[in-house]
Scaffold this motif. Structure first.
Motif, PDB file in Angstrom:
ATOM      1  N   MET A  29      -0.336  -0.801  14.113  1.00  0.00           N
ATOM      2  CA  MET A  29      -1.439  -1.231  13.265  1.00  0.00           C
ATOM      3  C   MET A  29      -1.957   0.196  12.285  1.00  0.00           C
ATOM      4  O   MET A  29      -1.872   1.155  13.142  1.00  0.00           O
ATOM      5  N   GLY A  30      -2.622  -0.177  11.467  1.00  0.00           N
ATOM      6  CA  GLY A  30      -3.260   0.966  10.704  1.00  0.00           C
ATOM      7  C   GLY A  30      -4.325   0.169   9.758  1.00  0.00           C
ATOM      8  O   GLY A  30      -4.305  -0.954   9.511  1.00  0.00           O
ATOM      9  N   ILE A  31      -4.988   0.948   9.053  1.00  0.00           N
ATOM     10  CA  ILE A  31      -5.942   0.711   8.051  1.00  0.00           C
ATOM     11  C   ILE A  31      -5.663   1.324   7.021  1.00  0.00           C
ATOM     12  O   ILE A  31      -5.708   2.495   6.824  1.00  0.00           O
ATOM     13  N   VAL A  32      -5.698   0.520   5.849  1.00  0.00           N
ATOM     14  CA  VAL A  32      -5.258   1.108   4.451  1.00  0.00           C
ATOM     15  C   VAL A  32      -6.665   1.322   3.828  1.00  0.00           C
ATOM     16  O   VAL A  32      -7.472   0.352   3.923  1.00  0.00           O
ATOM     17  N   VAL A  33      -6.919   2.462   3.297  1.00  0.00           N
ATOM     18  CA  VAL A  33      -8.281   2.906   2.718  1.00  0.00           C
ATOM     19  C   VAL A  33      -8.173   3.049   1.418  1.00  0.00           C
ATOM     20  O   VAL A  33      -7.089   3.885   0.914  1.00  0.00           O
ATOM     21  N   HIS A  34      -8.452   2.449   0.462  1.00  0.00           N
ATOM     22  CA  HIS A  34      -8.271   2.248  -0.975  1.00  0.00           C
ATOM     23  C   HIS A  34      -9.472   1.972  -1.597  1.00  0.00           C
ATOM     24  O   HIS A  34     -10.361   1.521  -1.126  1.00  0.00           O
ATOM     25  N   LYS A  35      -9.387   2.191  -2.978  1.00  0.00           N
ATOM     26  CA  LYS A  35     -10.532   1.954  -4.100  1.00  0.00           C
ATOM     27  C   LYS A  35     -10.136   0.667  -4.871  1.00  0.00           C
ATOM     28  O   LYS A  35      -8.904   0.745  -5.299  1.00  0.00           O
ATOM     29  N   ALA A  59       3.911  -4.046   6.367  1.00  0.00           N
ATOM     30  CA  ALA A  59       4.583  -5.383   6.178  1.00  0.00           C
ATOM     31  C   ALA A  59       3.514  -6.042   5.155  1.00  0.00           C
ATOM     32  O   ALA A  59       2.274  -5.821   5.158  1.00  0.00           O
ATOM     33  N   LEU A  60       3.893  -6.738   4.143  1.00  0.00           N
ATOM     34  CA  LEU A  60       3.271  -7.329   3.163  1.00  0.00           C
ATOM     35  C   LEU A  60       3.108  -8.719   3.559  1.00  0.00           C
ATOM     36  O   LEU A  60       3.783  -9.800   2.908  1.00  0.00           O
ATOM     37  N   THR A  61       2.396  -9.088   4.547  1.00  0.00           N
ATOM     38  CA  THR A  61       2.397 -10.516   5.448  1.00  0.00           C
ATOM     39  C   THR A  61       1.601 -11.671   4.186  1.00  0.00           C
ATOM     40  O   THR A  61       2.122 -12.684   4.450  1.00  0.00           O
ATOM     41  N   TYR A  62       0.836 -11.086   3.171  1.00  0.00           N
ATOM     42  CA  TYR A  62       0.417 -11.961   2.345  1.00  0.00           C
ATOM     43  C   TYR A  62       1.087 -11.955   1.028  1.00  0.00           C
ATOM     44  O   TYR A  62       0.697 -12.307  -0.189  1.00  0.00           O
ATOM     45  N   GLY A  63       2.329 -11.320   0.928  1.00  0.00           N
ATOM     46  CA  GLY A  63       2.968 -11.084  -0.425  1.00  0.00           C
ATOM     47  C   GLY A  63       2.540  -9.792  -1.225  1.00  0.00           C
ATOM     48  O   GLY A  63       1.729  -8.996  -0.476  1.00  0.00           O
ATOM     49  N   ARG A  64       3.308  -9.751  -2.359  1.00  0.00           N
ATOM     50  CA  ARG A  64       3.100  -8.631  -3.211  1.00  0.00           C
ATOM     51  C   ARG A  64       1.928  -8.326  -4.093  1.00  0.00           C
ATOM     52  O   ARG A  64       1.593  -7.568  -4.530  1.00  0.00           O
ATOM     53  N   ASP A  65       1.229  -9.798  -4.323  1.00  0.00           N
ATOM     54  CA  ASP A  65       0.091  -9.978  -5.256  1.00  0.00           C
ATOM     55  C   ASP A  65      -1.273 -10.028  -4.874  1.00  0.00           C
ATOM     56  O   ASP A  65      -2.232 -10.706  -5.463  1.00  0.00           O
ATOM     57  N   VAL A  66      -1.530  -9.448  -3.613  1.00  0.00           N
ATOM     58  CA  VAL A  66      -2.838  -9.114  -3.149  1.00  0.00           C
ATOM     59  C   VAL A  66      -3.439  -7.997  -3.593  1.00  0.00           C
ATOM     60  O   VAL A  66      -2.703  -7.156  -4.185  1.00  0.00           O
ATOM     61  N   ASP A  67      -4.799  -7.935  -3.571  1.00  0.00           N
ATOM     62  CA  ASP A  67      -5.672  -6.928  -4.121  1.00  0.00           C
ATOM     63  C   ASP A  67      -5.378  -5.744  -3.716  1.00  0.00           C
ATOM     64  O   ASP A  67      -5.278  -4.591  -4.250  1.00  0.00           O
ATOM     65  N   TRP A  68      -5.348  -5.561  -2.391  1.00  0.00           N
ATOM     66  CA  TRP A  68      -5.019  -4.118  -1.670  1.00  0.00           C
ATOM     67  C   TRP A  68      -3.686  -3.472  -2.160  1.00  0.00           C
ATOM     68  O   TRP A  68      -3.854  -2.457  -2.545  1.00  0.00           O
ATOM     69  N   VAL A  69      -2.751  -4.366  -2.334  1.00  0.00           N
ATOM     70  CA  VAL A  69      -1.462  -3.649  -2.928  1.00  0.00           C
ATOM     71  C   VAL A  69      -1.523  -3.248  -4.314  1.00  0.00           C
ATOM     72  O   VAL A  69      -1.238  -2.187  -4.700  1.00  0.00           O
ATOM     73  N   LYS A  70      -2.218  -4.189  -5.278  1.00  0.00           N
ATOM     74  CA  LYS A  70      -2.116  -3.796  -6.596  1.00  0.00           C
ATOM     75  C   LYS A  70      -3.097  -2.698  -6.690  1.00  0.00           C
ATOM     76  O   LYS A  70      -2.903  -1.718  -7.696  1.00  0.00           O
ATOM     77  N   ASN A  71      -4.260  -2.457  -5.838  1.00  0.00           N
ATOM     78  CA  ASN A  71      -5.029  -1.253  -5.769  1.00  0.00           C
ATOM     79  C   ASN A  71      -4.352   0.181  -5.435  1.00  0.00           C
ATOM     80  O   ASN A  71      -4.360   1.120  -6.125  1.00  0.00           O
ATOM     81  N   VAL A  72      -3.409  -0.073  -4.523  1.00  0.00           N
ATOM     82  CA  VAL A  72      -2.673   1.180  -4.056  1.00  0.00           C
ATOM     83  C   VAL A  72      -1.741   1.488  -4.965  1.00  0.00           C
ATOM     84  O   VAL A  72      -1.451   2.649  -5.425  1.00  0.00           O
ATOM     85  N   LEU A  73      -0.957   0.491  -5.532  1.00  0.00           N
ATOM     86  CA  LEU A  73      -0.012   0.611  -6.627  1.00  0.00           C
ATOM     87  C   LEU A  73      -0.559   1.433  -8.017  1.00  0.00           C
ATOM     88  O   LEU A  73       0.073   2.345  -8.476  1.00  0.00           O
ATOM     89  N   ALA A  74      -1.622   0.704  -8.266  1.00  0.00           N
ATOM     90  CA  ALA A  74      -2.433   1.424  -9.556  1.00  0.00           C
ATOM     91  C   ALA A  74      -2.771   2.778  -9.403  1.00  0.00           C
ATOM     92  O   ALA A  74      -2.790   3.713 -10.311  1.00  0.00           O
ATOM     93  N   ALA A  75      -3.294   2.975  -8.030  1.00  0.00           N
ATOM     94  CA  ALA A  75      -3.903   4.396  -7.954  1.00  0.00           C
ATOM     95  C   ALA A  75      -2.715   5.445  -7.641  1.00  0.00           C
ATOM     96  O   ALA A  75      -2.809   6.736  -8.099  1.00  0.00           O
ATOM     97  N   GLY A  76      -1.502   5.004  -7.069  1.00  0.00           N
ATOM     98  CA  GLY A  76      -0.410   5.845  -6.745  1.00  0.00           C
ATOM     99  C   GLY A  76      -0.651   6.675  -5.575  1.00  0.00           C
ATOM    100  O   GLY A  76       0.381   7.611  -5.166  1.00  0.00           O
ATOM    101  N   ASP A  77      -1.787   6.466  -4.756  1.00  0.00           N
ATOM    102  CA  ASP A  77      -2.111   7.460  -3.526  1.00  0.00           C
ATOM    103  C   ASP A  77      -3.082   6.615  -2.764  1.00  0.00           C
ATOM    104  O   ASP A  77      -3.861   5.922  -3.428  1.00  0.00           O
ATOM    105  N   PHE A  78      -3.019   6.862  -1.423  1.00  0.00           N
ATOM    106  CA  PHE A  78      -4.083   6.332  -0.728  1.00  0.00           C
ATOM    107  C   PHE A  78      -4.126   6.695   0.671  1.00  0.00           C
ATOM    108  O   PHE A  78      -3.306   7.736   0.896  1.00  0.00           O
ATOM    109  N   THR A  79      -4.935   6.532   1.479  1.00  0.00           N
ATOM    110  CA  THR A  79      -4.802   6.740   3.047  1.00  0.00           C
ATOM    111  C   THR A  79      -5.021   5.750   3.890  1.00  0.00           C
ATOM    112  O   THR A  79      -5.186   4.572   3.673  1.00  0.00           O
ATOM    113  N   VAL A  80      -4.230   6.291   5.153  1.00  0.00           N
ATOM    114  CA  VAL A  80      -4.387   5.280   6.257  1.00  0.00           C
ATOM    115  C   VAL A  80      -4.975   5.868   7.523  1.00  0.00           C
ATOM    116  O   VAL A  80      -4.815   7.151   7.762  1.00  0.00           O
TER     117      VAL A  80
END
Length: 126
Positions: A29-35, A59-80
């Motif tokens: 497990m981990g925690i994705v920290v994003h804006k 794992a994208l257990t809720y699919g590709r279209d969830v907000d945290w995934v969109k946020n991370v892709l838009a930013a191009g970087d993030f922390t865990v």
């Protein structure tokens, strides 16, 4: 078939705050920290995550279209946060692997059973 959105809403409001207490220390497990890409607000999202050298897979257990995934892709970087450490990641990509061959065996079986074919892959910042 990813997990239902109604479950996602419940998890955001109830389960995630509880899970966040231990997710940064628990194996697998981990925690994705994003804006937020629109609000700029900081978020913490508990995830199933595994490292392989400098590559991290989530794992994208809720699919590709969830907000945290969109946020991370838009930013191009993030922390865990994982194993009590903070790791900077970059170049997030969504990958498809219906066999979940990237995951440990017991997790792989669960992901296949839940029909979770997508994962997010990122690498550590050099």
């Amino acid at each position: 078939m990813a997990l239902p959105r109604a479950l996602g809403k419940f998890n955001r409001q109830v389960t995630n705050p509880v899970t966040s207490v231990f997710a940064g220390h628990a194996p697998g497990m981990g925690i994705v920290v994003h804006k937020g890409r629109k609000s700029g607000r900081g978020y913490r999202t508990p995830v199933l995550m595994f490292a392989d050298g400098h590559e991290y897979r989530i794992a994208l257990t809720y699919g590709r279209d969830v907000d945290w995934v969109k946020n991370v892709l838009a930013a191009g970087d993030f922390t865990v946060e994982t194993h009590g450490q903070t790791v900077a990641l970059t170049d997030p990509l969504i990958r498809h692997d219906a066999a979940a061959s990237w995951a440990p065996l017991v997790i792989r079986q669960a992901l296949i059973g839940m029909s979770v074919p997508y994962f997010l892959e990122a690498r550590t910042v050099d």
